[in-house]
Enzyme design. Structure first.
Site, PDB file in Angstrom:
ATOM      1  N   ARG A   1       0.815  -1.216   0.000  1.00 57.22           N
ATOM      2  CA  ARG A   1       0.000   0.000   0.000  1.00 57.22           C
ATOM      3  C   ARG A   1       0.848   1.264   0.000  1.00 57.22           C
ATOM      4  O   ARG A   1       0.320   2.365  -0.201  1.00 57.22           O
ATOM      5  CB  ARG A   1      -0.901   0.019   1.241  1.00 57.22           C
ATOM      6  CG  ARG A   1      -1.790  -1.186   1.347  1.00 57.22           C
ATOM      7  CD  ARG A   1      -2.583  -1.140   2.621  1.00 57.22           C
ATOM      8  NE  ARG A   1      -3.692  -0.213   2.500  1.00 57.22           N
ATOM      9  CZ  ARG A   1      -4.896  -0.539   2.080  1.00 57.22           C
ATOM     10  NH1 ARG A   1      -5.163  -1.773   1.757  1.00 57.22           N
ATOM     11  NH2 ARG A   1      -5.847   0.361   1.980  1.00 57.22           N
TER      12      ARG A   1
ATOM     13  N   TRP B   1       2.437   5.945   2.035  1.00 60.36           N
ATOM     14  CA  TRP B   1       2.508   6.451   0.656  1.00 60.36           C
ATOM     15  C   TRP B   1       2.206   7.943   0.786  1.00 60.36           C
ATOM     16  O   TRP B   1       1.098   8.331   1.126  1.00 60.36           O
ATOM     17  CB  TRP B   1       1.480   5.760  -0.239  1.00 60.36           C
ATOM     18  CG  TRP B   1       1.597   6.147  -1.674  1.00 60.36           C
ATOM     19  CD1 TRP B   1       2.462   5.633  -2.600  1.00 60.36           C
ATOM     20  CD2 TRP B   1       0.828   7.144  -2.365  1.00 60.36           C
ATOM     21  NE1 TRP B   1       2.277   6.242  -3.818  1.00 60.36           N
ATOM     22  CE2 TRP B   1       1.291   7.173  -3.707  1.00 60.36           C
ATOM     23  CE3 TRP B   1      -0.200   8.006  -1.997  1.00 60.36           C
ATOM     24  CZ2 TRP B   1       0.752   8.023  -4.666  1.00 60.36           C
ATOM     25  CZ3 TRP B   1      -0.727   8.860  -2.955  1.00 60.36           C
ATOM     26  CH2 TRP B   1      -0.251   8.863  -4.268  1.00 60.36           C
TER      27      TRP B   1
ATOM     28  N   GLY C   1      -5.221   7.955   4.268  1.00 58.61           N
ATOM     29  CA  GLY C   1      -6.232   8.792   3.617  1.00 58.61           C
ATOM     30  C   GLY C   1      -5.770  10.234   3.554  1.00 58.61           C
ATOM     31  O   GLY C   1      -4.574  10.520   3.672  1.00 58.61           O
TER      32      GLY C   1
ATOM     33  N   GLU D   1      -2.058  -1.120 -22.254  1.00 61.74           N
ATOM     34  CA  GLU D   1      -1.601  -1.893 -21.090  1.00 61.74           C
ATOM     35  C   GLU D   1      -0.089  -2.136 -21.171  1.00 61.74           C
ATOM     36  O   GLU D   1       0.624  -2.048 -20.164  1.00 61.74           O
ATOM     37  CB  GLU D   1      -2.391  -3.214 -21.016  1.00 61.74           C
ATOM     38  CG  GLU D   1      -1.908  -4.235 -19.999  1.00 61.74           C
ATOM     39  CD  GLU D   1      -1.972  -3.761 -18.546  1.00 61.74           C
ATOM     40  OE1 GLU D   1      -2.452  -2.656 -18.285  1.00 61.74           O
ATOM     41  OE2 GLU D   1      -1.476  -4.505 -17.681  1.00 61.74           O
TER      42      GLU D   1
ATOM     43  N   LYS E   1       2.451  -0.867 -18.341  1.00 60.58           N
ATOM     44  CA  LYS E   1       3.366  -1.789 -17.640  1.00 60.58           C
ATOM     45  C   LYS E   1       4.802  -1.313 -17.746  1.00 60.58           C
ATOM     46  O   LYS E   1       5.524  -1.263 -16.774  1.00 60.58           O
ATOM     47  CB  LYS E   1       3.285  -3.155 -18.286  1.00 60.58           C
ATOM     48  CG  LYS E   1       2.597  -4.338 -17.842  1.00 60.58           C
ATOM     49  CD  LYS E   1       2.035  -4.649 -16.557  1.00 60.58           C
ATOM     50  CE  LYS E   1       1.321  -3.603 -15.766  1.00 60.58           C
ATOM     51  NZ  LYS E   1      -0.078  -3.863 -15.546  1.00 60.58           N
TER      52      LYS E   1
ATOM     53  N   GLU F   1       5.472   2.016 -15.764  1.00 64.47           N
ATOM     54  CA  GLU F   1       5.406   1.988 -14.290  1.00 64.47           C
ATOM     55  C   GLU F   1       6.568   1.241 -13.642  1.00 64.47           C
ATOM     56  O   GLU F   1       6.959   1.575 -12.529  1.00 64.47           O
ATOM     57  CB  GLU F   1       4.040   1.510 -13.772  1.00 64.47           C
ATOM     58  CG  GLU F   1       3.720   0.063 -13.915  1.00 64.47           C
ATOM     59  CD  GLU F   1       2.361  -0.285 -13.311  1.00 64.47           C
ATOM     60  OE1 GLU F   1       1.757  -1.245 -13.770  1.00 64.47           O
ATOM     61  OE2 GLU F   1       1.915   0.390 -12.364  1.00 64.47           O
TER      62      GLU F   1
ATOM     63  N   HIS G   1      -2.643  10.475 -37.184  1.00 64.58           N
ATOM     64  CA  HIS G   1      -3.294  11.694 -36.677  1.00 64.58           C
ATOM     65  C   HIS G   1      -2.437  12.392 -35.631  1.00 64.58           C
ATOM     66  O   HIS G   1      -2.945  13.209 -34.870  1.00 64.58           O
ATOM     67  CB  HIS G   1      -4.671  11.342 -36.108  1.00 64.58           C
ATOM     68  CG  HIS G   1      -5.580  10.747 -37.126  1.00 64.58           C
ATOM     69  ND1 HIS G   1      -6.143  11.485 -38.145  1.00 64.58           N
ATOM     70  CD2 HIS G   1      -5.968   9.464 -37.325  1.00 64.58           C
ATOM     71  CE1 HIS G   1      -6.860  10.678 -38.923  1.00 64.58           C
ATOM     72  NE2 HIS G   1      -6.768   9.454 -38.442  1.00 64.58           N
TER      73      HIS G   1
HETATM   74  O1  M6R Z   1      -6.917  -2.473  -7.328  1.00 62.75           O
HETATM   75  P1  M6R Z   1      -7.362  -1.926  -8.640  1.00 62.75           P
HETATM   76  O2  M6R Z   1      -7.461  -2.984  -9.703  1.00 62.75           O
HETATM   77  O3  M6R Z   1      -8.652  -1.155  -8.536  1.00 62.75           O
HETATM   78  O4  M6R Z   1      -6.237  -0.921  -9.081  1.00 62.75           O
HETATM   79  C1  M6R Z   1      -6.374  -0.151 -10.234  1.00 62.75           C
HETATM   80  C2  M6R Z   1      -5.061   0.448 -10.649  1.00 62.75           C
HETATM   81  O5  M6R Z   1      -4.524   1.244  -9.623  1.00 62.75           O
HETATM   82  C3  M6R Z   1      -4.043  -0.623 -11.029  1.00 62.75           C
HETATM   83  O6  M6R Z   1      -4.505  -1.454 -12.045  1.00 62.75           O
HETATM   84  C4  M6R Z   1      -2.722   0.040 -11.501  1.00 62.75           C
HETATM   85  O7  M6R Z   1      -2.931   0.714 -12.695  1.00 62.75           O
HETATM   86  C5  M6R Z   1      -1.624  -1.014 -11.634  1.00 62.75           C
HETATM   87  N1  M6R Z   1      -0.455  -0.581 -10.952  1.00 62.75           N
HETATM   88  C6  M6R Z   1      -1.239  -1.288 -13.044  1.00 62.75           C
HETATM   89  O8  M6R Z   1      -0.239  -2.242 -13.139  1.00 62.75           O
END
Ligand code: M6R
Length: 607
Positions: free
Chosen positions: A27, A74, A99, A479, A483, A486, A502
């Site tokens: 988290r 975080w 939060g 996607e 990937k 990130e 375009h």
């Molecule tokens: O837990 P979730 O599937 O709701 O999370 C959504 C995104 O935060 C999650 O897919 C994020 O984009 C990943 N790090 C992608 O690899």
């Protein structure tokens, strides 16, 4: 997106808190901290960076105390340093928070006016001071916490401890999840059940607006007005999972390799392979009675939903409105009463996805959740949960959750098409049969690791990468780009191949490899034309296709990755694997922190 833990225990709790925090590190991992009560005084250890730094600190300077709270952060407000690390203290009050306190600036001013000094840049510290101010006015701890909670706007899960009472933690939830774990003469609080798994699998989830008084032998949940409320005690299923890398270097690698198995489990949950049919689902509607679907999700889960849109519209002739949840929640989209809404989420806790769900709830349409964490808030607030059986996904980059989400959406498409009469029984059998082969094809793709690793070595020398695809390969292109960016921090974009001319074509030169995802399907030739356009401008192409596609591509490529020939329906699931592997190996070559990439967290519980 932080993780919080609290324990009212019978032995020194600091090592237990660290153990629980390890399970919550997904988290956030900017800093971590633990506080306990030793001889009636608050004591804490905090450390910048990953949890190992805190562990090291605790080894040199251990903490006693049989009650404690812990946090893995975080960062939202304030840089990730030790001073901003939780727990935060104020005159005998210790607090950990997940939060954002939205009215913190106003509260900070007010508290400063009353002489309270702030030592951190966080929004959280106001909560500690608010409670301390009530204590100073002679209010008892539990009531002081309640008074403070009523002043807070925003999203929070909180655990609050008082130096004056070593048998009390107050927990509170408004938005981000908080679970209470029940032990024998000891009690626990945690951001999720997995955190509490080593201690108990008997949990009570707080609902929004709830706060709880937790002591060794008792607990009571209250609503925001202070009225006692009953909340169900459940057995957590997540508890039995071991969170372990096995023989793999990273969780991401392990999770990529688990895909044949978890896709197979997920599909078997929804499909009857013997009969060649989709299994009945406990949906609160019949697909034949609705005329529209709404999908919403974030990140990778959104891209799974986008593939689902192609499938539903093509096979079930059912229009799908889909949007990223951060837009969906605010754009006041009119929702037809004859529609149903589906929310896709690995964690089931993503704040924007949850808010979109609540918007649809108000609109009065039936709600389904495609989630990996079955006890999550999104699952609990839905009319029906359609689980992905991926098992815990620890790597921040989503892999097996994505292909399991696709598996559920594919099975759901078949169910919808069958109920709506848009496919015949034979066509249903053919689709189910093609899905039954997915695990086998996925296993074959994993064997291409050496070739993909070699391509990744080349890719790791570039600063920008473009991904192209058409139809269901368009979400895959996005996607692939997501990937790669990130975990390797290489700038990458995913485009619909037809959009190339375009705008993005202006970027093409020998310094920007173009990864083309193109199974030999109905529109393969269109993609070939786009590849010609790239080649004509000196662009370097990495083509991911099948044998027929490789034979008919008619362009020189930097590399062609040839996947098994698979039925068109399952191609998005199979083609997801090479793009995950490509990102993974590239990140390994770049030496980044694959499982915990910078600035990210696995579960995004703030908007
Ligand atoms: O837990 P979730 O599937 O709701 O999370 C959504 C995104 O935060 C999650 O897919 C994020 O984009 C990943 N790090 C992608 O690899």
């Amino acid at each position: 997106m932080c993780g919080i833990v609290g324990i009212v225990g019978q032995t020194p709790v600091a090592p237990l808190i660290v153990d629980a925090l390890k399970r919550l590190e997904y988290r956030g991992y900017d800093s971590a901290g633990v506080a306990t009560i030793e001889n009636g005084e608050l004591a804490r250890r905090r450390a910048e960076g990953k949890l190992v730094n805190l562990e090291r600190r605790l080894k040199n300077e251990p903490l006693d105390g049989m009650i404690g709270i812990g946090h893995t952060r975080w960062a939202t407000h304030g840089v990730p340093n030790e001073t901003n690390a939780h727990p935060h203290f104020s005159n005998g009050v210790a607090i950990v928070h997940n939060g954002i306190i939205e009215n913190f600036a106003e509260l900070r001013q007010e508290l400063k006016g009353d002489g309270y000094e702030f030592t951190s840049q966080t929004d959280t510290e106001v909560v500690a001071h608010l409670i301390a101010r009530e204590l100073a006015r002679g209010v008892k701890p539990v009531e002081a916490a309640h008074v403070a909670l009523k002043r807070l706007n925003g999203a929070f899960a909180l655990a609050i401890m008082f130096a004056s009472d070593d048998n009390l933690i107050v927990g509170a939830r408004n938005g981000p999840p908080l679970a209470i774990g029940h032990g024998e003469g000891e009690m626990f609080l945690g951001s999720d059940a997995i955190a509490l798994a080593p201690f108990t699998n008997s949990v009570t989830y707080l609902e929004d607006g709830d706060w709880a008084v937790v002591r060794r032998d008792e607990f009571q949940v209250y609503d925001i007005d202070g009225k006692p409320v009953e909340r169900q005690r459940r057995q957590s299923v997540g508890s039995s999972y071991l969170v372990d890398k096995g023989n793999h270097r990273h969780f991401m690698e392990k999770e990529i390799h688990e895909q044949p198995e978890v896709i197979s489990h997920t599909l078997a949950h929804y499909l009857d392979f013997t009969q060649g049919t989709s299994k009945p689902l406990d949906l609160p509607f019949n697909f034949a009675d609705i005329d529209r679907l709404a999908f919403s999700a974030c990140g990778t889960a959104y891209l799974a939903g986008l593939v689902g849109k192609y499938w539903f519209e093509r096979h079930a002739r059912l229009p799908v409105d889909i949007d990223v949840a951060s837009e969906f929640r605010y754009r006041e989209m009119p929702i037809s009463k004859k529609s149903a809404a589906f929310f896709v989420s690995q964690s089931g806790e993503t704040a924007d996805t949850l808010a979109s769900l609540r918007y649809c709830r108000k609109e009065g349409v039936p709600i389904g959740a495609i989630v990996n964490v079955r006890e999550s808030t999104i699952a609990r607030e839905s009319d029906v949960t359609l689980p992905t059986l991926a098992g815990p996904e620890i790597g921040v980059a989503s892999t097996k959750a994505f292909t399991c989400q696709l598996s559920v959406l594919a099975a759901l498409t078949i169910r919808a098409a069958s109920q709506r009469g848009t496919i015949t029984a034979d066509e249903e059998q053919a689709l189910v049969r093609s899905l039954s082969e997915t695990p086998r094809y996925a296993a074959q793709v994993l064997k291409l690791d050496k070739q993909i690793e070699k391509v990744a070595r080349d890719l790791s020398h570039y600063k920008h990468v473009l991904y192209l695809g058409r139809d269901t390969s368009f979400p895959l292109a996005m996607e692939g780009a997501l990937k790669l960016k990130e975990i390797s921090y290489i700038h990458a974009e995913g485009y619909a191949a037809g959009e190339l001319k375009h705008g993005p074509i202006a970027l093409i030169d020998e310094n920007m490899p173009v990864i083309v995802i193109a199974p030999h399907d109905r529109i393969f030739e269109k993609t070939v034309s786009n590849m010609q356009e790239v080649a004509a401008r000196g662009g370097k192409i990495i083509l991911i296709t099948d044998r027929k596609g490789a034979a008919q591509a008619t362009v020189d490529t930097m590399e062609t990755i040839i996947l098994p020939d698979v039925p068109e329906f399952i191609a998005p699931i199979i083609y997801a694997l090479p793009i995950q592997m490509l990102a993974y190996f590239t990140a390994v070559f770049m030496g980044t922190d694959v499982d915990q990439p910078r600035n990210l967290a696995k579960s995004v519980t703030v908007e």
